[in-house]
Design a protein around this motif. Structure first.
Motif, PDB file in Angstrom:
ATOM      1  N   THR A 279       0.848  -1.170   0.250  1.00 13.44           N
ATOM      2  CA  THR A 279       0.100   0.110  -0.036  1.00 13.44           C
ATOM      3  C   THR A 279       0.877   1.263   0.057  1.00 13.44           C
ATOM      4  O   THR A 279       0.492   2.041  -0.746  1.00 13.44           O
ATOM      5  CB  THR A 279      -0.906  -0.143   1.233  1.00 13.44           C
ATOM      6  OG1 THR A 279      -1.815  -1.248   1.317  1.00 13.44           O
ATOM      7  CG2 THR A 279      -1.707   1.365   1.194  1.00 13.44           C
ATOM      8  N   ASP A 291      -6.886  10.418   2.827  1.00 10.47           N
ATOM      9  CA  ASP A 291      -7.091   9.178   3.622  1.00 10.47           C
ATOM     10  C   ASP A 291      -7.720   7.698   2.723  1.00 10.47           C
ATOM     11  O   ASP A 291      -8.551   7.600   3.094  1.00 10.47           O
ATOM     12  CB  ASP A 291      -7.822   9.545   4.924  1.00 10.47           C
ATOM     13  CG  ASP A 291      -7.792   8.446   5.728  1.00 10.47           C
ATOM     14  OD1 ASP A 291      -6.819   7.683   5.739  1.00 10.47           O
ATOM     15  OD2 ASP A 291      -8.841   8.416   6.528  1.00 10.47           O
ATOM     16  N   TRP A 292      -6.623   7.198   2.105  1.00 13.57           N
ATOM     17  CA  TRP A 292      -7.139   6.013   1.251  1.00 13.57           C
ATOM     18  C   TRP A 292      -7.278   4.867   2.452  1.00 13.57           C
ATOM     19  O   TRP A 292      -6.522   4.758   3.033  1.00 13.57           O
ATOM     20  CB  TRP A 292      -6.031   5.594   0.407  1.00 13.57           C
ATOM     21  CG  TRP A 292      -6.155   6.680  -0.896  1.00 13.57           C
ATOM     22  CD1 TRP A 292      -5.097   7.505  -1.107  1.00 13.57           C
ATOM     23  CD2 TRP A 292      -6.728   6.699  -2.060  1.00 13.57           C
ATOM     24  NE1 TRP A 292      -5.341   8.264  -2.014  1.00 13.57           N
ATOM     25  CE2 TRP A 292      -6.365   7.887  -2.660  1.00 13.57           C
ATOM     26  CE3 TRP A 292      -7.910   6.124  -2.324  1.00 13.57           C
ATOM     27  CZ2 TRP A 292      -6.901   8.348  -3.726  1.00 13.57           C
ATOM     28  CZ3 TRP A 292      -8.638   6.574  -3.507  1.00 13.57           C
ATOM     29  CH2 TRP A 292      -8.021   7.547  -4.477  1.00 13.57           C
ATOM     30  N   GLN A 293      -8.265   4.294   2.189  1.00 16.94           N
ATOM     31  CA  GLN A 293      -8.794   2.926   2.887  1.00 16.94           C
ATOM     32  C   GLN A 293      -8.795   1.793   2.197  1.00 16.94           C
ATOM     33  O   GLN A 293      -9.093   1.712   1.141  1.00 16.94           O
ATOM     34  CB  GLN A 293     -10.004   3.063   3.600  1.00 16.94           C
ATOM     35  CG  GLN A 293     -10.259   4.267   4.580  1.00 16.94           C
ATOM     36  CD  GLN A 293      -9.145   4.148   5.768  1.00 16.94           C
ATOM     37  OE1 GLN A 293      -9.093   2.974   6.310  1.00 16.94           O
ATOM     38  NE2 GLN A 293      -8.535   5.133   6.112  1.00 16.94           N
ATOM     39  N   LEU A 313      -8.140   0.481  -3.155  1.00 18.13           N
ATOM     40  CA  LEU A 313      -7.919   1.508  -1.914  1.00 18.13           C
ATOM     41  C   LEU A 313      -9.277   2.541  -2.450  1.00 18.13           C
ATOM     42  O   LEU A 313      -9.355   2.669  -3.409  1.00 18.13           O
ATOM     43  CB  LEU A 313      -6.718   2.369  -1.923  1.00 18.13           C
ATOM     44  CG  LEU A 313      -5.648   1.692  -1.548  1.00 18.13           C
ATOM     45  CD1 LEU A 313      -4.358   2.535  -1.949  1.00 18.13           C
ATOM     46  CD2 LEU A 313      -5.443   1.179  -0.235  1.00 18.13           C
ATOM     47  N   HIS A 314      -9.846   2.728  -1.267  1.00 17.78           N
ATOM     48  CA  HIS A 314     -11.284   3.701  -1.490  1.00 17.78           C
ATOM     49  C   HIS A 314     -10.904   5.024  -0.839  1.00 17.78           C
ATOM     50  O   HIS A 314     -10.273   4.949   0.158  1.00 17.78           O
ATOM     51  CB  HIS A 314     -12.329   3.127  -0.525  1.00 17.78           C
ATOM     52  CG  HIS A 314     -13.700   3.623  -0.841  1.00 17.78           C
ATOM     53  ND1 HIS A 314     -14.282   3.990   0.372  1.00 17.78           N
ATOM     54  CD2 HIS A 314     -14.318   4.145  -1.620  1.00 17.78           C
ATOM     55  CE1 HIS A 314     -15.494   4.708  -0.122  1.00 17.78           C
ATOM     56  NE2 HIS A 314     -15.567   4.798  -1.552  1.00 17.78           N
TER      57      HIS A 314
END
Length: 370
Positions: A279, A291-293, A313-314
């Motif tokens: 990541t 802030d990628w989740q 990534l969302h």
DNA sequence: GAACCGTGGAC
DNA sequence: TGTCCAAGGTT
């Protein structure tokens, strides 16, 4: 091979076609007036390396939207690409539009009726040129596709593996093609290959050519045509960036016109490479810093010459910030996208609901991690 | 000539 | 779950 035996193939094949031909939206039945060349051409392009059931809905959609070659030529190429989305081999869509423009503007809407003339047009190669000449214009052109290759390899017991056997099969196709009804003959051979003389478990008992078939006589029909071994399919990896606006729309971009998925919309992602991404590494390729989740699950898509494993990534973004980013915003459900891109969108949170394509997940591996 | 170019169904 | 392979064309 005696000439009589080559000539003997057309009669039983045509008699079988008269009784057992498939009824298809782009085909006029034997004896009926010839189908309009525009429709024959459109269907032949769509059918390149593509199955009949996959083509049927696209053919109807295109014909309804663009009833003539002039209509298609006048359409924006983006509309054509969008209508083609999901059918694959997207260079065909680009060439389809180019060809329509050439026929509409240079040829006054009339497709050439000769193989040589047809070969000049974009997206039309040896097979398609012969098929259009034979089917749309009743010219005695020798058509050779995968089906006909298989039928001929069996009838004449050609043991040379493909693709080396191609010249030999071309000669055979020319030798067996009749002067009359060459279009019906070609379509009959293709129907025979699709329904009786199938790649596996050919139904020789029902075959109109059984008595002529050397491979059947020798008991090796199912083993022909022989084929050179294929290369193994490598695996590549990517992480997709699912950037979602407050109203749910996602960021899409237009891919460059050539190469893989050329000219189609895409979900932004890291480069597709041989090793998995961490990541931290992937973030360097994100459309913007936020802030990628990690999205739950993963997806896989198999192309002709490699497989792609997809993680995602969302990120969420407000409308003001979204307006500053290059690309376009579309609701994920409504976007006309290549299948691989739809699979990426299937990794959106809640993406399993409402009929979206679900990510593939490996339960064992997914739970192995403490 | 060989590599590249999508997708889905059959088995 | 993997392999095969379609009405191929272009570079």
């Amino acid at each position: 091979m005696p000439k009589s035996r080559r000539a003997a193939l057309a009669a039983p094949l045509l008699a079988w076609y008269d009784r057992h031909h498939r009824s298809l939206p782009w085909r006029s039945p034997p004896g009926a007036p010839l189908m309009e060349p525009y429709r024959v051409w459109l269907s032949e392009i769509m059918l390149q390396q593509t199955t009949v059931p996959a083509v049927i809905p696209y053919f109807g959609k295109f014909l309804a939207r663009w009833p003539s070659v002039h209509d298609l030529a006048a359409a924006p190429v983006e509309d054509v690409m969008e209508a083609w989305a999901g059918l694959g081999y997207y260079a065909r869509a680009r060439n389809l539009h180019k060809c329509a423009k050439a026929v509409s503007e240079r040829l006054d809407g009339a497709f050439p009726d000769s193989v040589e003339g047809l070969l000049e047009l974009p997206g039309i190669g040896a097979y398609t040129a012969a098929a259009i000449a034979a089917i749309a214009f009743d010219k005695p052109a020798a058509v050779l596709d995968g089906n006909i290759e298989r039928v001929l390899a069996r009838v004449f017991a050609v043991e040379t593996p493909l693709p080396q056997a191609k010249p030999e099969l071309r000669q055979l196709a020319a030798a067996v093609t009749p002067q009359e009804r060459a279009g019906d003959f070609a379509q009959g051979m293709m129907d025979l290959g699709a329904t009786i003389c199938t790649p596996k478990n050919p139904d020789c008992l029902l075959c109109p050519l059984q008595k002529l078939c050397t491979a059947h006589k020798r008991g090796i029909a199912a083993a022909l045509p022989r084929r050179a071994a294929r290369a193994a399919r490598p695996v590549r990896h990517t992480i997709a960036f699912l950037l979602q606006r407050a109203d749910g729309a996602v960021l899409l971009r237009r891919r460059p016109p050539k190469g893989l998925l050329g000219g189609m919309l895409e979900v932004p992602s890291t480069p597709w490479r041989d090793t998995p991404w961490r990541t931290s590494e992937a973030l360097g390729h994100a459309p913007l810093a936020l802030d990628w989740q990690p999205a739950e699950g993963e997806a896989e898509h198999v192309f002709t010459h490699f497989a792609l494993k997809i993680a995602a990534l969302h990120g969420r973004i407000n409308a003001r910030a979204a307006a500053k980013i290059d690309g376009q915003w579309q609701q994920p459900r409504a976007a006309a996208l290549p299948t691989v891109m739809k699979k990426m969108l299937g990794l959106l949170p809640g993406g399993s609901e409402g009929g979206a394509i679900r990510s593939t997940r490996n339960p064992r591996r997914g739970r192995a991690r403490p």
